[in-house]
Design a protein around this motif. Sequence first.
Motif, short mmCIF file in Angstrom:
data_model
loop_
_atom_site.label_atom_id
_atom_site.label_comp_id
_atom_site.label_asym_id
_atom_site.label_seq_id
_atom_site.Cartn_x
_atom_site.Cartn_y
_atom_site.Cartn_z
N TRP A 140 -9.66 6.92 -0.56
CA TRP A 140 -8.27 6.44 -0.49
C TRP A 140 -7.94 6.00 0.95
CZ3 TRP A 140 -4.49 9.37 2.27
CH2 TRP A 140 -3.16 9.02 2.04
N VAL A 146 -1.64 8.26 -5.66
CA VAL A 146 -2.91 8.97 -5.57
C VAL A 146 -2.64 10.40 -5.09
CG1 VAL A 146 -5.20 9.01 -4.52
CG2 VAL A 146 -4.14 6.83 -5.13
N PHE A 166 -6.81 2.37 -5.74
CA PHE A 166 -5.93 3.51 -6.02
C PHE A 166 -5.89 3.82 -7.53
CE2 PHE A 166 -3.02 2.21 -2.21
CZ PHE A 166 -3.94 2.76 -1.32
N VAL A 167 -5.75 2.77 -8.32
CA VAL A 167 -5.67 2.98 -9.77
C VAL A 167 -6.97 3.62 -10.27
CG1 VAL A 167 -5.43 1.87 -12.03
CG2 VAL A 167 -4.09 1.04 -10.11
N SER A 186 -6.87 -2.54 -2.10
CA SER A 186 -6.58 -1.11 -2.00
C SER A 186 -5.82 -0.64 -3.23
CB SER A 186 -5.81 -0.81 -0.72
OG SER A 186 -4.65 -1.57 -0.67
N ILE A 187 -4.95 -1.49 -3.76
CA ILE A 187 -4.16 -1.08 -4.94
C ILE A 187 -5.07 -0.90 -6.16
CG2 ILE A 187 -2.24 -1.68 -6.47
CD1 ILE A 187 -1.07 -3.33 -4.17
N TYR A 188 -6.03 -1.82 -6.33
CA TYR A 188 -6.98 -1.65 -7.44
C TYR A 188 -7.75 -0.33 -7.28
CZ TYR A 188 -6.32 -6.73 -8.17
OH TYR A 188 -5.80 -7.97 -8.37
N LEU A 219 -12.17 12.02 -2.99
CA LEU A 219 -11.34 10.91 -3.44
C LEU A 219 -10.34 10.49 -2.36
CD1 LEU A 219 -10.68 11.95 -7.16
CD2 LEU A 219 -12.32 10.26 -6.31
N LEU A 220 -9.80 11.45 -1.63
CA LEU A 220 -8.84 11.10 -0.58
C LEU A 220 -9.52 10.40 0.61
CD1 LEU A 220 -6.17 13.94 -0.45
CD2 LEU A 220 -6.00 11.68 -1.47
N SER A 255 -7.51 1.90 2.40
CA SER A 255 -6.18 1.47 2.84
C SER A 255 -6.07 1.48 4.36
CB SER A 255 -5.10 2.33 2.19
OG SER A 255 -5.36 3.70 2.40
N TYR A 256 -6.19 2.64 4.97
CA TYR A 256 -6.03 2.71 6.43
C TYR A 256 -7.22 2.11 7.17
CZ TYR A 256 -2.09 5.51 5.23
OH TYR A 256 -0.90 5.92 4.68
N LEU A 282 -9.08 5.41 -8.61
CA LEU A 282 -9.22 6.79 -8.11
C LEU A 282 -8.52 7.78 -9.03
CD1 LEU A 282 -8.66 6.44 -4.25
CD2 LEU A 282 -10.80 6.96 -5.43
N ILE A 283 -7.31 7.43 -9.47
CA ILE A 283 -6.57 8.37 -10.33
C ILE A 283 -7.28 8.55 -11.66
CG2 ILE A 283 -4.40 8.90 -11.49
CD1 ILE A 283 -2.91 7.50 -9.36
N ILE A 332 -11.07 16.49 -4.63
CA ILE A 332 -9.86 15.90 -4.04
C ILE A 332 -10.20 15.32 -2.67
CG2 ILE A 332 -7.58 16.41 -3.06
CD1 ILE A 332 -7.21 18.47 -5.28
N MET A 384 0.84 -1.21 0.00
CA MET A 384 0.00 0.00 0.00
C MET A 384 0.87 1.25 0.00
SD MET A 384 -3.28 -0.82 2.37
CE MET A 384 -2.46 -1.24 3.89
N LEU A 393 0.68 4.36 -12.17
CA LEU A 393 0.20 3.48 -11.10
C LEU A 393 -0.36 2.18 -11.67
CD1 LEU A 393 -0.05 2.99 -8.13
CD2 LEU A 393 -2.30 4.02 -8.18
#
Lengths: 591, 85
Positions: free
Chosen positions: B24, A85, B62-63, B58-60, B20-21, B28-29, B65-66, B17, A78, A292
Amino acid sequence: MSILAWTYIMVIITFGLYLFIAWRSRVKETKGFYIAGANVPPLANGMATAADWMSAASFISMAGMISFMGYSGAVYLMGWTGGYVLLALLLAPYLRKFGKFTVPDFVGDRYYSSTARVVALICAIFVSLTYVAGQMRGVGIVFGRFLEVDVNTGVIIGMAIVFFYASLGGMKGITYTQVAQYCVLIVAFIICAAAISLKITGIAIPQMGFGSTIIEGDSAGKYVLQALDGIHHDLGFSEYTSAFGPDDIGMLSVICITLALMVGTAGLPHVIIRFYTVPSVKAARLSAGYALFFIALLYTTAPTMAAFARYNMIDTVNDVHYAQAPSWFKNWEQTGLVAWVDKDGDGIIRYRSGDPFQGAPQFTGEVGEHGQRLVSNPVSDNDNELYIDRDIIVLASPEMANLSPWMIGLMAAGGLAAALSTASGLLIVISSSVSHDLYYRIINRQATEKQRMLVGRVMVGIGVLCAGYLGINPPGFVAQVVAFAFGLAASSFFPVIILGIFTKWVNREGAIAGMISGIGFTLFYILQTRFFGVDPWFFGITAEGIGTIGMLINFAVTMTVSKFTKAPPAEIQELVENVRSPRGAGAAIDH
Amino acid sequence: MKKKSFQEYWAKNIRLIAILLIIWAVVSYGFGIIFVKPLNAIWMGGFPLGFWFAQQGSIYVFVLLIFAYCFLMNRMDREYDVDEK
């Protein structure tokens, strides 16, 4: 043909390709040298960023670390992806609009101060040097393990190659070489993971095999992770998928390390600088997405390889007589990455929780009754008889999956691609920080293009020499050194860049004080806890996670000092306004 | 470009922003670290859910989100006439 011959062929072909690309994209002016003329297409920039980003540690060590850490390995997964991001949303578009060449350029202009510029350039050089040392070491290790040359000779070969293409083509040269390097490393990694997934689960897509059932052996019919949890439980390890077990790092540390790695990613100058190379703000956003995506291909595959290799390793080695141990086991025993002490004298390899003996194996040069290499280390009083270096997970996985020799050669080429691409990206940062920010912007404003290019190329050379020296006399374990670079980047650049874009009132005095206190605290804590044996005194947070606290200190100091000192001049407030609007990014570079 | 509309553009950007954050941080957290234990009690196919979020999901996200940000911002740039011509 032998594995060694195939490895030489693969390495020579790929190196030839890199040199050819570098020769084709050689440059004559600073705009090409620093930012590849700002016309790299987003897709190519995405690949280059991914290669630039994924280092020797990502390729060689990460899957191995996850394999031994289980759930906690997620801090790397992570941490090293989530930062993109932040980059895409908070930094890349605005820095691209700002234009210019380097990160200290932004800090120096936004905070209208040469002092801020110098502080930023010292931070940039410091972070990049820490990071590049790990890469050069990685190059040496790959050479040493696959090509049977001395690690130091490997470092020197790596230095020569990187110097050639970085000094010739600058940013343009390394960008297109990195595109090729990305292809090499991702193909090698994925073929290998797919083969091992196919072997264990019968499914070739590793991300799907990860959640499927095992096809043969004692655990047939069980899910991979279920079987792994069970085996871990039986052998006395904490379960693979469970979090925060008795020997694990705590939740606070996991959060801090993940955040330090994420923010560090977003603050690393060699990553940020890649977004100056695209033609527009739109392209900067998009290339962060591509980057990414390309990184995620490796980062979602690595944990699958970690779990498969862990299962396969325990399944084929544990409670097996040494004479029946698989061939990869004996091959890697020769390199000292595997060692076995027959504590109970029954000739059977027992893998349990705990260290088999103290420290790394010291071989006596003699062999025991079963043919194993004997070690002189004092043995520990647990039942574990097996020493396994974490790097073995990736290095030996082609053999574990019974891949043909040419694939093993490709793996070596992939490891070298990962290390070289990152090293070259870092060298450009070191070179441009000195030749552009220090020489041109501060020492000699009248310098001609020719002089600046010369200084740039000479600095690549000096950077290579420093990196090589640190690679031969490494300050520590590869991944560890790299992890510290993130803490340093997180605690220096990230806060001042974010505040520089999203506020108008943060000023010169605040930024300088913030950067110095953030990186100062982080560096002090790392040195104290890692090198002078002091216990982690700040809520038990380890050296890897302390960058998060350094970052918070930087934010707090920058904002507090700014509140009590004079607001930035009107033209700086206009600059901030201008940076926020995407229009006109193409022109921004030229003035 | 009128001053007011640019301020509106910026405010909308900040809001996007922030949204989306939040996603994010939650995946993850939240799912991957803080709530990993309770989520691990749920198995989704061959994965304990918390572990899956930490090492895959979480990685999927993240992608995605961008790319979502790219799409929405490009549209907004055109709407407020600040896009690159």
